[in-house]
Design a protein around this motif. Structure first.
Motif, mmCIF file in Angstrom:
data_model
loop_
_atom_site.group_PDB
_atom_site.id
_atom_site.type_symbol
_atom_site.label_atom_id
_atom_site.label_comp_id
_atom_site.label_asym_id
_atom_site.label_seq_id
_atom_site.Cartn_x
_atom_site.Cartn_y
_atom_site.Cartn_z
ATOM 1 N N GLU A 75 44.118 -40.771 125.199
ATOM 2 C CA GLU A 75 44.197 -39.503 125.919
ATOM 3 C C GLU A 75 43.907 -38.283 125.051
ATOM 4 O O GLU A 75 44.049 -37.154 125.513
ATOM 5 C CB GLU A 75 45.593 -39.347 126.529
ATOM 6 N N LEU A 78 39.645 -36.050 126.548
ATOM 7 C CA LEU A 78 39.233 -36.467 127.881
ATOM 8 C C LEU A 78 38.306 -35.413 128.475
ATOM 9 O O LEU A 78 38.690 -34.257 128.626
ATOM 10 C CB LEU A 78 40.461 -36.648 128.791
ATOM 11 N N HIS A 118 51.133 -36.106 128.290
ATOM 12 C CA HIS A 118 50.534 -36.183 126.955
ATOM 13 C C HIS A 118 50.516 -34.815 126.278
ATOM 14 O O HIS A 118 50.755 -34.713 125.066
ATOM 15 C CB HIS A 118 49.108 -36.727 127.058
#
Length: 248
Positions: A75, A78, A118
């Motif tokens: 992640e 992205l 995240h």
């Protein structure tokens, strides 16, 4: 032996003391911090990754594979539709006046062997709730630079609260051989912030008119700053572009 009147008096005393304790809890320094007056200005825009880009490879799993699987998504970088950059943090810092924001509670969970969310933003002084929704042990090792702020073990039944007392970027790892896990908390002193969505979009509303320094931060691509003026009667469009060269 206590008389009926004495018992009633004792009960009243306990109630009064409990109310006094509640009042003291509500008048600490954090609850006194005022909200900044809201305006009618609005900034909307996109953060874009332009140029050559490759999707990051999934990260290998070395422990608890029966639950986590053998690979998990990466992640940290992205890029969505039309180059939209996800999980970029945009903050506005007033130039011609001061800004005050009240701390608000935030949370960091462990879900399916990943920290969730995240990337997030917290106002300085906020309380961070740490929890674990997985049936396996995790840890939350939080660092600012090379300094450890806290390192907490989280079996699935445990929840811990930590106060975020310093402005800056907190990077978080899991120390029980979950080497693929990471998260970021950006701690700021401004109430004006946003995190971009899967297509790089963001919106900030109810902004007082004035001049701002707009700062965009991404965990892999770094920081960009630009000045922007907000008018209370019309919206402002702000696009930020990171040049990609394929090395990420």
């Amino acid at each position: 032996m206590l008389t009926w009147a004495s018992r009633v008096l004792c009960s009243l005393t306990v109630v009064i003391l409990s109310l006094r304790h509640e009042s003291f809890a509500q008048t600490d320094a954090r609850s006194k911090a005022p909200f900044l007056a809201q305006g009618r200005g609005k900034i909307s825009g996109r953060v874009i990754a332009a140029g050559k880009y490759q999707n990051p490879k999934p990260l290998p799993v070395f422990k608890n594979r029966a639950f986590c699987g053998t690979r998990v998504p990466n992640e940290t970088l992205l890029v969505g539709r039309n180059g939209g950059l996800r999980n970029a943090v945009v903050t506005l810092h007033p130039i011609d006046r001061s800004a005050t924001a009240r701390p608000l509670p935030v949370a960091l969970d462990n879900k399916r062997c990943a920290f969730a969310p995240h990337v997030q933003v917290a106002i300085i002084g906020s309380e961070l709730l740490l929890k674990n929704s997985d049936p396996i042990l995790h840890t939350v090792h939080a660092r600012m630079g090379n300094e450890t702020l806290f390192n907490v073990g989280l079996p699935t039944w445990r929840q811990v609260t930590k106060q975020l007392e310093r402005i800056g970027v907190i990077r978080i790892d899991c120390d029980v051989l979950h080497t693929w896990m990471s998260a970021v908390i950006v701690v700021t002193d401004t109430p004006y912030f946003a995190v971009t969505d899967q297509n790089g979009n963001f919106v900030m509303e109810q902004l007082p008119p004035g001049r701002y320094g707009a700062e965009t931060w991404h965990e892999k691509l770094g920081t960009k700053t630009i000045g922007v003026a907000v008018d209370g009667n019309k919206g402002v469009s702000l696009d930020v572009v990171y040049a990609m060269n394929g090395k990420y």
